[in-house]
Design a protein around this motif. Structure first.
Motif, PDB file in Angstrom:
ATOM      1  N   LYS A  58       0.849  -1.186   0.000  1.00  0.00           N
ATOM      2  CA  LYS A  58       0.000   0.000   0.000  1.00  0.00           C
ATOM      3  C   LYS A  58       0.887   1.237   0.000  1.00  0.00           C
ATOM      4  O   LYS A  58       1.898   1.303   0.685  1.00  0.00           O
ATOM      5  N   LYS A  59       0.501   2.179  -0.844  1.00  0.00           N
ATOM      6  CA  LYS A  59       1.276   3.393  -1.005  1.00  0.00           C
ATOM      7  C   LYS A  59       0.333   4.587  -0.996  1.00  0.00           C
ATOM      8  O   LYS A  59      -0.714   4.556  -1.615  1.00  0.00           O
ATOM      9  N   GLY A 107      -1.510  -5.040   4.945  1.00  0.00           N
ATOM     10  CA  GLY A 107      -0.556  -4.811   3.874  1.00  0.00           C
ATOM     11  C   GLY A 107       0.753  -4.214   4.354  1.00  0.00           C
ATOM     12  O   GLY A 107       0.904  -3.806   5.496  1.00  0.00           O
ATOM     13  N   VAL A 108       1.706  -4.179   3.438  1.00  0.00           N
ATOM     14  CA  VAL A 108       3.041  -3.651   3.693  1.00  0.00           C
ATOM     15  C   VAL A 108       3.085  -2.219   3.169  1.00  0.00           C
ATOM     16  O   VAL A 108       2.706  -1.962   2.021  1.00  0.00           O
ATOM     17  N   LEU A 109       3.560  -1.307   3.988  1.00  0.00           N
ATOM     18  CA  LEU A 109       3.608   0.101   3.620  1.00  0.00           C
ATOM     19  C   LEU A 109       4.838   0.388   2.765  1.00  0.00           C
ATOM     20  O   LEU A 109       5.960   0.057   3.129  1.00  0.00           O
ATOM     21  N   VAL A 110       4.611   1.002   1.602  1.00  0.00           N
ATOM     22  CA  VAL A 110       5.687   1.434   0.709  1.00  0.00           C
ATOM     23  C   VAL A 110       5.902   2.919   0.965  1.00  0.00           C
ATOM     24  O   VAL A 110       4.936   3.675   1.108  1.00  0.00           O
ATOM     25  N   ASP A 111       7.150   3.355   1.014  1.00  0.00           N
ATOM     26  CA  ASP A 111       7.441   4.766   1.249  1.00  0.00           C
ATOM     27  C   ASP A 111       6.746   5.656   0.229  1.00  0.00           C
ATOM     28  O   ASP A 111       6.741   5.367  -0.970  1.00  0.00           O
ATOM     29  N   ASP A 112       6.198   6.753   0.711  1.00  0.00           N
ATOM     30  CA  ASP A 112       5.446   7.686  -0.141  1.00  0.00           C
ATOM     31  C   ASP A 112       6.269   8.242  -1.293  1.00  0.00           C
ATOM     32  O   ASP A 112       5.741   8.519  -2.353  1.00  0.00           O
ATOM     33  N   PHE A 113       7.567   8.451  -1.059  1.00  0.00           N
ATOM     34  CA  PHE A 113       8.393   9.106  -2.076  1.00  0.00           C
ATOM     35  C   PHE A 113       8.681   8.216  -3.285  1.00  0.00           C
ATOM     36  O   PHE A 113       9.138   8.696  -4.315  1.00  0.00           O
ATOM     37  N   ILE A 114       8.404   6.941  -3.189  1.00  0.00           N
ATOM     38  CA  ILE A 114       8.612   6.030  -4.322  1.00  0.00           C
ATOM     39  C   ILE A 114       7.461   6.209  -5.307  1.00  0.00           C
ATOM     40  O   ILE A 114       6.302   6.066  -4.930  1.00  0.00           O
TER      41      ILE A 114
END
Length: 127
Positions: A24-25, A42-49
């Motif tokens: 999740k982003k 879910g697994v958190l993806v860094d916002d800046f990606i």
């Protein structure tokens, strides 16, 4: 209301995918840490990606509201959750959907009910 709608969406999703198979982003600079706690799955993806970096042939389904990142997906199953949550401004919502539709590279599904959403998931995950 919004939090309850998200809870229902992710409760349905949990039937078909396990916690660590979902990334999740959030939009950079637009989502508070408190809002990120609303979805405990879910697994958190860094916002800046950039979301486009997550496009991959191994992904079974892409979920979003009206993010233009969904328009950049060339193939795969894309589901917009936009009709499953209450928007404060229905005109802004429709403009966002229209913009996404103009820019899309492949079909995007817009389920209007949780039952429609679940039927899409059944078809995607039985493949």
């Amino acid at each position: 209301l919004y939090k309850n709608e998200l809870t229902t969406i992710f409760k349905t999703l949990k039937k078909y995918i396990n916690n660590y198979d979902l990334a999740k982003k959030y939009k950079p600079g637009r989502t508070t840490d408190l809002n990120k706690l609303n979805i405990d799955f879910g697994v958190l993806v860094d916002d800046f990606i950039p979301a486009e970096f997550l496009i991959n042939s191994k992904v079974k389904v892409y979920l979003g509201m009206t993010s233009l990142a969904m328009a950049n997906i060339k193939s795969g199953n894309i589901i917009s959750l936009v009709n499953l949550v209450t928007y404060l401004d229905p005109i802004k919502k429709q403009r966002s959907v229209d913009n996404l539709e103009k820019r899309k590279n492949t079909s995007i599904y817009y389920p209007k009910t949780i039952i429609e959403f679940e039927n899409l998931l059944v078809n995607i995950f039985k493949k």
